[in-house]
Write a protein that holds these residues in place. Structure first.
Motif, PDB file in Angstrom:
ATOM      1  N   LEU A 157       0.796  -1.066  -0.066  1.00 30.64           N
ATOM      2  CA  LEU A 157      -0.098   0.078   0.154  1.00 30.64           C
ATOM      3  C   LEU A 157       0.909   1.249   0.156  1.00 30.64           C
ATOM      4  CD1 LEU A 157      -2.825   1.473   0.113  1.00 30.64           C
ATOM      5  CD2 LEU A 157      -2.645   1.203   2.662  1.00 30.64           C
ATOM      6  N   SER A 158       1.984   1.439   0.829  1.00 34.30           N
ATOM      7  CA  SER A 158       2.755   2.388   0.789  1.00 34.30           C
ATOM      8  C   SER A 158       3.526   2.758  -0.518  1.00 34.30           C
ATOM      9  CB  SER A 158       3.929   2.316   1.826  1.00 34.30           C
ATOM     10  OG  SER A 158       4.916   3.123   1.884  1.00 34.30           O
ATOM     11  N   SER A 159       3.808   1.511  -1.128  1.00 40.09           N
ATOM     12  CA  SER A 159       4.534   1.724  -2.411  1.00 40.09           C
ATOM     13  C   SER A 159       3.618   2.137  -3.428  1.00 40.09           C
ATOM     14  CB  SER A 159       4.967   0.387  -3.027  1.00 40.09           C
ATOM     15  OG  SER A 159       6.151  -0.140  -1.982  1.00 40.09           O
ATOM     16  N   PHE A 160       2.223   1.930  -3.537  1.00 38.65           N
ATOM     17  CA  PHE A 160       1.392   2.249  -4.447  1.00 38.65           C
ATOM     18  C   PHE A 160       1.024   4.034  -4.094  1.00 38.65           C
ATOM     19  CE2 PHE A 160      -3.250   3.310  -4.587  1.00 38.65           C
ATOM     20  CZ  PHE A 160      -3.690   3.352  -5.969  1.00 38.65           C
ATOM     21  N   ILE A 161       0.949   4.231  -2.818  1.00 36.84           N
ATOM     22  CA  ILE A 161       0.462   5.561  -2.459  1.00 36.84           C
ATOM     23  C   ILE A 161       1.875   6.538  -3.026  1.00 36.84           C
ATOM     24  CG2 ILE A 161       0.531   7.117  -0.621  1.00 36.84           C
ATOM     25  CD1 ILE A 161      -1.194   5.017   0.831  1.00 36.84           C
ATOM     26  N   ALA A 162       3.103   6.083  -2.864  1.00 37.85           N
ATOM     27  CA  ALA A 162       4.129   6.787  -3.173  1.00 37.85           C
ATOM     28  C   ALA A 162       4.141   6.862  -4.855  1.00 37.85           C
ATOM     29  CB  ALA A 162       5.427   6.110  -2.662  1.00 37.85           C
ATOM     30  N   ARG A 163       4.044   5.755  -5.604  1.00 33.74           N
ATOM     31  CA  ARG A 163       4.058   5.858  -7.017  1.00 33.74           C
ATOM     32  C   ARG A 163       3.027   6.670  -7.382  1.00 33.74           C
ATOM     33  NH1 ARG A 163       3.697   0.872  -6.943  1.00 33.74           N
ATOM     34  NH2 ARG A 163       1.558   0.529  -7.695  1.00 33.74           N
ATOM     35  N   MET A 254      16.448  15.928 -17.377  1.00 33.17           N
ATOM     36  CA  MET A 254      17.285  15.310 -16.422  1.00 33.17           C
ATOM     37  C   MET A 254      16.356  14.556 -15.440  1.00 33.17           C
ATOM     38  SD  MET A 254      20.356  16.148 -13.743  1.00 33.17           S
ATOM     39  CE  MET A 254      21.480  16.624 -15.055  1.00 33.17           C
ATOM     40  N   THR A 255      16.477  13.199 -15.128  1.00 36.76           N
ATOM     41  CA  THR A 255      15.602  12.321 -14.462  1.00 36.76           C
ATOM     42  C   THR A 255      15.978  13.053 -12.850  1.00 36.76           C
ATOM     43  OG1 THR A 255      17.221  10.538 -13.905  1.00 36.76           O
ATOM     44  CG2 THR A 255      15.697  10.509 -15.864  1.00 36.76           C
ATOM     45  N   ASP A 256      14.771  12.474 -12.139  1.00 40.24           N
ATOM     46  CA  ASP A 256      14.851  12.808 -10.755  1.00 40.24           C
ATOM     47  C   ASP A 256      15.915  11.961  -9.848  1.00 40.24           C
ATOM     48  OD1 ASP A 256      11.265  12.655 -10.320  1.00 40.24           O
ATOM     49  OD2 ASP A 256      12.650  14.306 -10.673  1.00 40.24           O
ATOM     50  N   ALA A 257      16.411  10.713 -10.408  1.00 42.35           N
ATOM     51  CA  ALA A 257      17.514  10.146  -9.884  1.00 42.35           C
ATOM     52  C   ALA A 257      18.698  10.883 -10.224  1.00 42.35           C
ATOM     53  CB  ALA A 257      17.505   8.280 -10.419  1.00 42.35           C
ATOM     54  N   ALA A 258      19.129  11.156 -11.374  1.00 40.99           N
ATOM     55  CA  ALA A 258      20.124  11.871 -11.751  1.00 40.99           C
ATOM     56  C   ALA A 258      20.582  12.961 -11.023  1.00 40.99           C
ATOM     57  CB  ALA A 258      20.099  12.111 -13.132  1.00 40.99           C
ATOM     58  N   ILE A 259      19.242  13.881 -10.763  1.00 41.57           N
ATOM     59  CA  ILE A 259      19.423  15.099 -10.076  1.00 41.57           C
ATOM     60  C   ILE A 259      19.567  14.972  -8.545  1.00 41.57           C
ATOM     61  CG2 ILE A 259      17.931  17.246  -9.412  1.00 41.57           C
ATOM     62  CD1 ILE A 259      16.184  16.918 -11.638  1.00 41.57           C
ATOM     63  N   ALA A 260      19.148  13.895  -7.928  1.00 37.69           N
ATOM     64  CA  ALA A 260      19.305  13.611  -6.717  1.00 37.69           C
ATOM     65  C   ALA A 260      21.025  13.074  -6.657  1.00 37.69           C
ATOM     66  CB  ALA A 260      18.612  12.382  -6.191  1.00 37.69           C
ATOM     67  N   GLN A 261      21.667  12.365  -7.392  1.00 33.28           N
ATOM     68  CA  GLN A 261      22.749  11.862  -7.233  1.00 33.28           C
ATOM     69  C   GLN A 261      23.816  13.191  -7.537  1.00 33.28           C
ATOM     70  OE1 GLN A 261      24.208   9.263 -10.560  1.00 33.28           O
ATOM     71  NE2 GLN A 261      25.842   8.505  -9.201  1.00 33.28           N
ATOM     72  N   GLN A 262      23.464  14.136  -8.402  1.00 38.16           N
ATOM     73  CA  GLN A 262      24.257  15.357  -8.609  1.00 38.16           C
ATOM     74  C   GLN A 262      24.251  16.104  -7.232  1.00 38.16           C
ATOM     75  OE1 GLN A 262      25.620  15.775 -11.610  1.00 38.16           O
ATOM     76  NE2 GLN A 262      26.706  17.664 -11.001  1.00 38.16           N
ATOM     77  N   ILE A 263      23.215  16.238  -6.743  1.00 40.69           N
ATOM     78  CA  ILE A 263      23.139  17.329  -5.714  1.00 40.69           C
ATOM     79  C   ILE A 263      23.113  16.751  -4.149  1.00 40.69           C
ATOM     80  CG2 ILE A 263      21.813  19.271  -6.920  1.00 40.69           C
ATOM     81  CD1 ILE A 263      19.349  18.222  -5.251  1.00 40.69           C
ATOM     82  N   THR A 266      18.343  12.402  -1.602  1.00 35.20           N
ATOM     83  CA  THR A 266      17.991  11.122  -1.775  1.00 35.20           C
ATOM     84  C   THR A 266      16.623  11.364  -3.012  1.00 35.20           C
ATOM     85  OG1 THR A 266      16.036  11.509  -0.437  1.00 35.20           O
ATOM     86  CG2 THR A 266      17.845  10.452   0.690  1.00 35.20           C
ATOM     87  N   TYR A 267      16.548  10.122  -3.622  1.00 34.30           N
ATOM     88  CA  TYR A 267      15.323  10.333  -4.975  1.00 34.30           C
ATOM     89  C   TYR A 267      13.937  10.728  -4.417  1.00 34.30           C
ATOM     90  CZ  TYR A 267      11.930   8.594  -8.101  1.00 34.30           C
ATOM     91  OH  TYR A 267      11.007   8.410  -9.150  1.00 34.30           O
ATOM     92  N   TRP A 268      13.524  10.508  -3.114  1.00 31.12           N
ATOM     93  CA  TRP A 268      12.224  10.830  -3.057  1.00 31.12           C
ATOM     94  C   TRP A 268      12.250  12.415  -2.224  1.00 31.12           C
ATOM     95  CZ3 TRP A 268       8.279   8.568  -4.505  1.00 31.12           C
ATOM     96  CH2 TRP A 268       8.217   7.251  -4.714  1.00 31.12           C
ATOM     97  N   SER A 269      13.344  12.594  -1.931  1.00 32.61           N
ATOM     98  CA  SER A 269      13.525  14.168  -1.501  1.00 32.61           C
ATOM     99  C   SER A 269      13.460  14.971  -2.901  1.00 32.61           C
ATOM    100  CB  SER A 269      14.737  14.622  -0.972  1.00 32.61           C
ATOM    101  OG  SER A 269      14.884  15.851  -0.290  1.00 32.61           O
TER     102      SER A 269
END
Length: 291
Positions: A157-163, A254-263, A266-269
């Motif tokens: 359920l948590s994964s569904f809500i996040a997605r 740029m993807t969220d994952a790439a942005i997260a890695q660059q700065i 975390t991805y979700w942040s």
């Protein structure tokens, strides 16, 4: 009536409230009645306005409200229908209610999460004081008290809500039920959750304390007139340079994952911050995005 005949809004509201306070009657007869089973939801009359809103919002699903003889409780109910016979088979194993995982993907309207929250959730406040500054700091916490479900179900359920709704709940220990419930972990995310659902407070004024963060904060200020009451800020706030980088990076695809890695976030942040940027930073004079 069949599940596939319902709108996305109707499916979302029905399943959200069924996982919350709603139940489906269990026939004592060996053979299911010809006209099907029935949805029922018991509640305190103090929450009448919320159930009246449900009744108005989905009249094809809910039939009416009965007040019990005591005058202190009532019941929201449906007609008997094969839909509820089918739903009981999806959501129950004997008397035990389960989360029907395969039906979640049909419930992508935010009213699904709203019903879960208003039925079985709470807005909890942590208060701390800075005596030298005469300040009281209020921190909101969002909980979904779904400990009747197994933790494995809550993970799905948590994964569904996040997605689907971009709100990140994590499992939190409890001493009852199956020992876990769901909560939003970060202050920034809790406030974003409340801000998203605050407009429903106009339709259900009795739930305003639970939905409208600015209103709740004002009530706290009125209760403590001799102190400066403020909302807590999230740790590690994004800098102006980081915000500008995210906007430029999004323009460049740029993807969220790439942005997260660059700065170094975390991805979700980054996902949550982008939602905040779109809502609060991208004004018309920026001319960056059009929605």
């Amino acid at each position: 009536m069949e599940w596939d005949e319902l709108t996305v809004f109707e499916k979302s509201l029905l399943l959200g409230t069924l996982l919350g306070d709603g139940t489906i009657t269990r026939s004592k007869a060996k053979v299911t009645p010809k006209n099907g089973l029935q949805y029922r939801e018991h509640f305190s009359v103090k929450q009448m306005e919320y159930r009246e809103w449900k009744l108005r919002s989905a009249p094809r699903i809910f039939k009416g409200i009965k007040i019990r003889k005591t005058g202190t409780s009532a019941e929201l109910y449906s007609e008997k229908d094969d839909l509820f016979t089918w739903l009981r088979a999806q959501c129950y194993d004997g008397r035990k209610k389960h989360i029907p995982i395969r039906l979640l993907e049909d419930c992508i309207h935010p009213v699904f999460l709203l019903a879960l929250y208003l039925d079985d959730g709470s807005l909890s406040l942590t208060k701390s004081t800075r005596s030298k500054l005469n300040q009281m700091i209020i921190t909101p916490h969002i909980y979904l008290y779904l400990q009747a479900f197994y933790p494995e179900e809550l993970e799905v359920l948590s994964s569904f809500i996040a997605r689907t709704f971009h709100h990140h709940f994590v499992l939190s220990r409890r001493s009852d039920g199956h020992f876990y419930t769901l909560r939003i972990q970060k202050t920034e995310e809790a406030i974003r959750f409340l801000n998203e659902f605050a407009p429903y407070a106009y339709a259900i004024p009795s739930m305003r304390k639970k939905l409208d963060w600015d209103y709740r904060l004002q009530l706290e200020r009125e209760q403590h007139p001799d102190m400066t009451v403020i909302s807590s800020k999230a740790k590690n706030d994004y800098t102006a340079n980081e915000i500008e980088f995210i906007i430029q990076a999004k323009q460049n695809g740029m993807t969220d994952a790439a942005i997260a890695q660059q700065i170094g976030r975390t991805y979700w942040s980054v996902v949550y911050k982008w939602q905040d940027i779109k809502k609060n930073y991208l004004k018309e004079d920026r001319g960056v995005y059009v929605y």
